[in-house]
Write an enzyme that holds these catalytic residues in place. Structure first.
Site, mmCIF file in Angstrom:
data_model
loop_
_atom_site.group_PDB
_atom_site.id
_atom_site.type_symbol
_atom_site.label_atom_id
_atom_site.label_comp_id
_atom_site.label_asym_id
_atom_site.label_seq_id
_atom_site.Cartn_x
_atom_site.Cartn_y
_atom_site.Cartn_z
ATOM 1 C CB SER A 1 4.630 4.608 7.320
ATOM 2 O OG SER A 1 4.242 3.300 7.664
ATOM 3 C CG HIS B 1 2.474 2.397 12.293
ATOM 4 N ND1 HIS B 1 3.843 2.238 12.276
ATOM 5 C CD2 HIS B 1 2.109 2.739 11.030
ATOM 6 C CE1 HIS B 1 4.293 2.488 11.059
ATOM 7 N NE2 HIS B 1 3.261 2.778 10.282
#
Length: 473
Positions: A213, A317
């Site tokens: 991430s 996300h």
């Protein structure tokens, strides 16, 4: 990320070592260990003198290598005796004991990857002792102290090291502030930068990089796609956009099951949520609106799967936070970005980033709303020849995930940091272990005076009124 537990740095115990020995054969290494043992047991020879002499000869880098660390002379002697016994009985068997014995029977030259953690790995005081000890680590926080963000009176340093500024707030409030995305992301980036500076000082280089991430941004810096100032500015901007996106209701839940099985169940029941993170062979995270996540949890539990709602601000996300993607792309467009000098593996594809600034900007910005395909990414790195994964930053979350992903396959995971011990101790253990693996490095720089912080015990003294580490301009 799954490890969100926050802890203050464990006080550092005195550390003896690393003792570094190498030889062409196990028999010769055993002879060197016996000579070392005689010196350590000789009461007229100071232990520190023996260690210093060992450091002078540490440039010898033969096939069989051992690194030994201890917190006392008695423990050091005990470790040497244990190593002698094990090498005599099983000379070809690797030793990796966190107590301080690392032995490798045949130094490897296989490729090395650096992997960088994302949000959830941060903790108050991360890399504090490291930066009291070595100048390259301190330099990262000096650089961060110069940055000021719009609308903020505090610097990153004041958030990470509140005690050094005489803050009267409770630890819980300090931790909550550090956990906010606009602070957590640049703070983690600076901590990773401190470790990278040290690795560069030691001449340790990666053949490829990747992140989880947010950590992908740090990976691009490590591959020289962006400079350090740009890294911290982009980290802050990404954190701000994620904070603002949290105003949109959403939820995330973790599922103990392979991604394929989860997707098949949800598809069969017509539940539309996003697979946000494919973290490990039996661990995924789903993201979506509150209603759809509740629906997904009910369906999965009815099929006997275990789910756990995550304490997050919104559905990261996923399309819920798509309002952050274009502004981040606009920010990236204003920054200089170069083609990486080594492969950077992307979360969204599991493959190396494409060449060219435009493609890099698009890949990085789209990551905000797309799946973190960490399992696929690590498997592809392994297939490309990577056998050693070094986690560069706070915590040990990625190392744990990688071990699960590559279970049964040849690989080594090394974390530079650990919340169970001081960051200096953890780093020296990691370097000793890397040395035994045959990773090229200038090990002498580990104790070179020009890289040491003067008066390390006063540089970061808590509650001082004079300028402290966290206040350096």
């Amino acid at each position: 990320m799954t490890d969100t537990k926050q802890e203050n740095q464990t006080p550092q115990a005195s550390l003896l070592g690393p003792i570094l020995l190498s030889a062409l054969t196990p028999a010769i290494l055993g002879k060197k260990l016996r000579n070392l043992l005689l010196r350590l047991e000789e009461p007229t020879i100071p232990c520190e003198q023996t260690i210093k002499q060992n450091h002078l000869s540490a440039t010898e880098q033969y096939k069989y290598r051992i690194a030994i660390l201890a917190t006392s002379q008695e423990e050091l002697i005990s470790h040497v005796r244990e190593a002698l016994c094990q090498i005599r009985l099983q000379p070809q068997k690797q030793i990796s004991k966190q107590s301080g014995i690392y032995y490798n029977a045949g130094a490897s030259t296989s490729p090395v990857a650096f992997v960088f953690p994302g949000q959830g790995s941060q903790y108050l005081g991360m890399t504090e002792m490291l930066s009291r000890t070595w100048q390259p680590a301190l330099a990262a926080w000096k650089q961060a102290a110069k940055l000021r963000f719009t609308g903020e009176k505090k610097s990153i340093n004041e958030i990470v090291f509140p005690d050094s500024h005489g803050s009267k707030q409770t630890p819980e409030k300090h931790l909550k502030q550090l956990t906010d995305t606009q602070w957590a992301q640049p703070a983690i980036g600076t901590a990773s930068l401190a470790y990278l500076n040290l690795l560069q000082c030691l001449g340790i280089q990666a053949d490829a990089v990747g992140g989880h991430s947010y950590g992908e941004l740090t990976a691009l810096y490590a591959a020289k796609a962006i400079d350090s100032d740009t890294l911290l500015k982009l980290a802050r901007r990404r954190g701000e956009l994620m904070r603002d996106a949290a105003n949109i209701p959403g939820a995330m839940t973790a599922v103990r099951s392979p991604a394929k099985k989860v997707e098949e169940i949800l598809l069969a029941h017509h539940v539309k949520v996003r697979l946000a993170n494919d973290n490990a062979p039996n661990q995924v995270v789903l993201s979506g609106t509150v209603d759809t996540i509740e629906q997904a949890e009910a369906v999965l539990e009815s099929q006997g799967l275990r789910v756990q709602r995550l304490p997050v601000a919104t559905a990261f996300h996923s399309s819920v936070v798509e309002s952050a993607e274009k502004p981040f792309l606009d920010t990236l467009t204003r920054e200089d970005i170069c083609t990486p000098n080594i492969p950077v593996y992307a979360n969204t594809t599991g493959l190396p980033y494409p060449d060219g600034p435009r493609s890099i900007r698009k890949t990085l910005s789209s990551q905000i709303t797309n799946t973190v395909r960490f399992v696929e990414q690590i498997n592809n790195m392994h297939q490309a020849g990577i056998r050693t994964f070094v986690e560069v930053g706070p915590g040990t979350v990625l190392s744990g995930l990688i071990r699960r992903i590559l279970k049964g396959k040849e690989h080594t995971c090394i974390s530079l940091n650990s919340k169970k011990t001081s960051d200096v101790t953890a780093f020296i253990h990691a370097i000793g272990r890397m040395w035994t693996l045959g990773i090229p490095m200038n090990i002498q720089n580990l104790w070179a005076e020009q890289f040491s912080v003067e008066a390390p015990r006063t540089e970061l003294t808590v509650h001082r009124t004079e300028p402290s580490f966290a206040k350096v301009a």
